[in-house]
Design a protein around this motif. Structure first.
Motif, PDB file in Angstrom:
ATOM      1  N   ALA A  45       0.828  -1.221   0.000  1.00  0.00           N
ATOM      2  CA  ALA A  45       0.000   0.000   0.000  1.00  0.00           C
ATOM      3  C   ALA A  45       0.855   1.262   0.000  1.00  0.00           C
ATOM      4  N   SER A  46       2.067   1.153   0.578  1.00  0.00           N
ATOM      5  CA  SER A  46       2.863   2.378   0.729  1.00  0.00           C
ATOM      6  C   SER A  46       3.954   2.528  -0.342  1.00  0.00           C
ATOM      7  N   CYS A  47       4.115   1.518  -1.195  1.00  0.00           N
ATOM      8  CA  CYS A  47       5.201   1.578  -2.190  1.00  0.00           C
ATOM      9  C   CYS A  47       4.661   1.521  -3.623  1.00  0.00           C
ATOM     10  N   ASP A  48       5.434   2.073  -4.563  1.00  0.00           N
ATOM     11  CA  ASP A  48       5.059   1.978  -5.981  1.00  0.00           C
ATOM     12  C   ASP A  48       5.281   0.548  -6.482  1.00  0.00           C
ATOM     13  N   VAL A  49       6.408  -0.030  -6.069  1.00  0.00           N
ATOM     14  CA  VAL A  49       6.761  -1.383  -6.523  1.00  0.00           C
ATOM     15  C   VAL A  49       7.136  -2.218  -5.307  1.00  0.00           C
ATOM     16  N   THR A  50       6.613  -3.436  -5.252  1.00  0.00           N
ATOM     17  CA  THR A  50       6.938  -4.358  -4.157  1.00  0.00           C
ATOM     18  C   THR A  50       7.684  -5.559  -4.732  1.00  0.00           C
ATOM     19  N   PHE A  51       8.847  -5.859  -4.149  1.00  0.00           N
ATOM     20  CA  PHE A  51       9.593  -7.071  -4.517  1.00  0.00           C
ATOM     21  C   PHE A  51       9.351  -8.129  -3.444  1.00  0.00           C
ATOM     22  N   ALA A  52       9.165  -9.379  -3.865  1.00  0.00           N
ATOM     23  CA  ALA A  52       8.991 -10.481  -2.908  1.00  0.00           C
ATOM     24  C   ALA A  52      10.064 -11.533  -3.146  1.00  0.00           C
ATOM     25  N   MET A  53      10.767 -11.932  -2.065  1.00  0.00           N
ATOM     26  CA  MET A  53      11.752 -13.008  -2.158  1.00  0.00           C
ATOM     27  C   MET A  53      11.409 -14.025  -1.080  1.00  0.00           C
ATOM     28  N   LEU A  54      10.699 -15.084  -1.453  1.00  0.00           N
ATOM     29  CA  LEU A  54      10.201 -16.084  -0.499  1.00  0.00           C
ATOM     30  C   LEU A  54      10.781 -17.461  -0.781  1.00  0.00           C
ATOM     31  N   VAL A 136      10.894  -1.249 -13.786  1.00  0.00           N
ATOM     32  CA  VAL A 136      11.830  -1.685 -12.729  1.00  0.00           C
ATOM     33  C   VAL A 136      13.221  -2.002 -13.270  1.00  0.00           C
ATOM     34  N   GLY A 137      13.431  -1.758 -14.565  1.00  0.00           N
ATOM     35  CA  GLY A 137      14.728  -2.101 -15.178  1.00  0.00           C
ATOM     36  C   GLY A 137      15.916  -1.533 -14.410  1.00  0.00           C
ATOM     37  N   SER A 138      15.803  -0.269 -13.982  1.00  0.00           N
ATOM     38  CA  SER A 138      16.956   0.358 -13.301  1.00  0.00           C
ATOM     39  C   SER A 138      17.184  -0.288 -11.927  1.00  0.00           C
ATOM     40  N   LEU A 139      16.095  -0.772 -11.291  1.00  0.00           N
ATOM     41  CA  LEU A 139      16.256  -1.451  -9.989  1.00  0.00           C
ATOM     42  C   LEU A 139      16.899  -2.829 -10.189  1.00  0.00           C
ATOM     43  N   LEU A 140      16.479  -3.532 -11.248  1.00  0.00           N
ATOM     44  CA  LEU A 140      17.084  -4.840 -11.539  1.00  0.00           C
ATOM     45  C   LEU A 140      18.572  -4.654 -11.847  1.00  0.00           C
ATOM     46  N   ASP A 141      18.892  -3.543 -12.505  1.00  0.00           N
ATOM     47  CA  ASP A 141      20.304  -3.293 -12.849  1.00  0.00           C
ATOM     48  C   ASP A 141      21.152  -3.015 -11.607  1.00  0.00           C
TER      49      ASP A 141
END
Ligand SMILES: NC(=O)C1=CN([C@@H]2O[C@H](COP(=O)(O)OP(=O)(O)OC[C@H]3O[C@@H](n4cnc5c(N)ncnc54)[C@H](OP(=O)(O)O)[C@@H]3O)[C@@H](O)[C@H]2O)C=CC1
Ligand SMILES: O=CCCC(=O)O
Length: 284
Positions: A45-54, A136-141
């Motif tokens: 709810a508070s972020c533009d993009v959420t990453f999940a690592m489970l 999200v390309g720049s975050l993946l980079d």
């Protein structure tokens, strides 16, 4: 894996909010400036993009779609990127739930272990909403050295499972070689050197070989996750009637290793499943 990836985002100046089931594991990131929210729902709810690592399919579904899961907090204009290693069906289920809120979904499992995660050298195997891939390309980079876009949801998961199926079999085969070398009176350290100079050289042999020879398995990639990936890869193969006898045999070895309490050791501990003491007790 999530911690070093998040750490790299923080170091790059990204405005980061974290959550983990065991909150204490967030503390080092919080002390470096990350914000904290008490649920995946509130993160989304508070972020533009959420990453999940489970860890696995069940936990990936729980965190995305369960009570207080990310899907409850996400919506139009936001994105959800699942970097866990899961099967395609799980990824499609999560994608459908996220898309139903109006948000975008990208699966992006990673190749590369703890050290590449720390060094920002992961390889992302992505599939899903192309617009989110571009956002999200720049975050993946920041977190990785390369990224592949593979089309529809399920393709990234499948590519990751094929890679880890090969890796699991390679490690099992390497283990057999190390033990055979020793049994016939050859020095396994020399085998590691020989292999490192030839056509079958792979970084994991020279990285993990010396500790395997000393029966030490400091965890980078937990053995339980390697067995999970073999299990999921065998399911993928079965879905298209592809024969995978080598992977099936390797999977049995990882299951033996798990039953001997080696789940949380590095996956190179599969060599223990080939040692005569364990084999003997299995045959009783
Ligand atoms: N380690 C590696 O080298 C690599 C791992 N991967 C994949 O990445 C994923 C994570 O691996 P890794 O970091 O090594 O695994 P870990 O086992 O170290 O971490 C698993 C994470 O999942 C969380 N989790 C587990 N079950 C649940 C649940 N039911 N609900 C909520 N959270 C849960 C754990 O929370 P908690 O801290 O509370 O236990 C933890 O944050 C796996 O899918 C793995 O296959 C991919 C590439 C490399
Ligand atoms: O899924 C784990 C992969 C580990 C690696 O690529 O070294």
């Amino acid at each position: 894996m999530g911690s070093p990836m998040a750490h790299n985002l923080l170091k790059a100046g990204v405005d980061l909010t974290v959550w983990n089931r065991t909150k204490t594991k967030c503390d080092p990131l919080i002390s470096l400036g990350a914000k904290y929210k008490p649920s995946p729902e509130e993160v989304a709810a508070s972020c533009d993009v959420t990453f999940a690592m489970l860890a696995d399919p069940q936990s990936a579904v729980d965190v995305a779609c369960g009570k207080h899961g990310a899907a409850n907090g996400i919506g139009p204009g936001k994105g959800y990127v699942d970097v866990s290693t899961v099967d395609g069906d799980t990824s499609k289920l999560i994608s459908a739930q996220i898309n139903s809120t109006g948000a975008l979904f990208l699966e992006a499992p990673v190749s590369g272990s703890k050290k590449p995660a720390e060094d920002g050298q992961l390889i992302f195997l992505t599939a899903g909403d192309k617009a989110l891939y571009e956002t999200v390309g720049s975050l993946l980079d920041i977190m990785g050295k390369s990224k592949f876009y593979l089309g529809d949801v399920g393709n990234g998961a499948a590519m990751k499972l094929v890679v880890n199926m090969i890796m699991g079999s390679m490690m099992a085969s390497f283990s057999e070689g190390l033990l055979l070398c020793e049994k016939v009176g050859l020095d396994p350290d020399v085998l590691v050197k020989v292999v490192s100079q030839g056509a079958i050289n792979a970084p994991m042999y020279s990285t993990k070989g010396p500790s395997m020879i000393q029966s030490l398995y400091p965890t980078a990639f937990p053995l339980k996750h390697q067995q999970k990936d073999l299990r999921l890869a065998l399911g993928l193969a079965e879905s298209v009637s592809q024969s995978t006898p080598i992977a099936a045999a390797a999977n049995e070895l990882y299951k033996v290793a798990k039953s001997h309490g080696l789940s949380d050791q590095d996956f190179s501990a599969v060599i223990e499943a080939l040692k005569s003491k364990i084999q003997h007790s299995e045959n009783q």
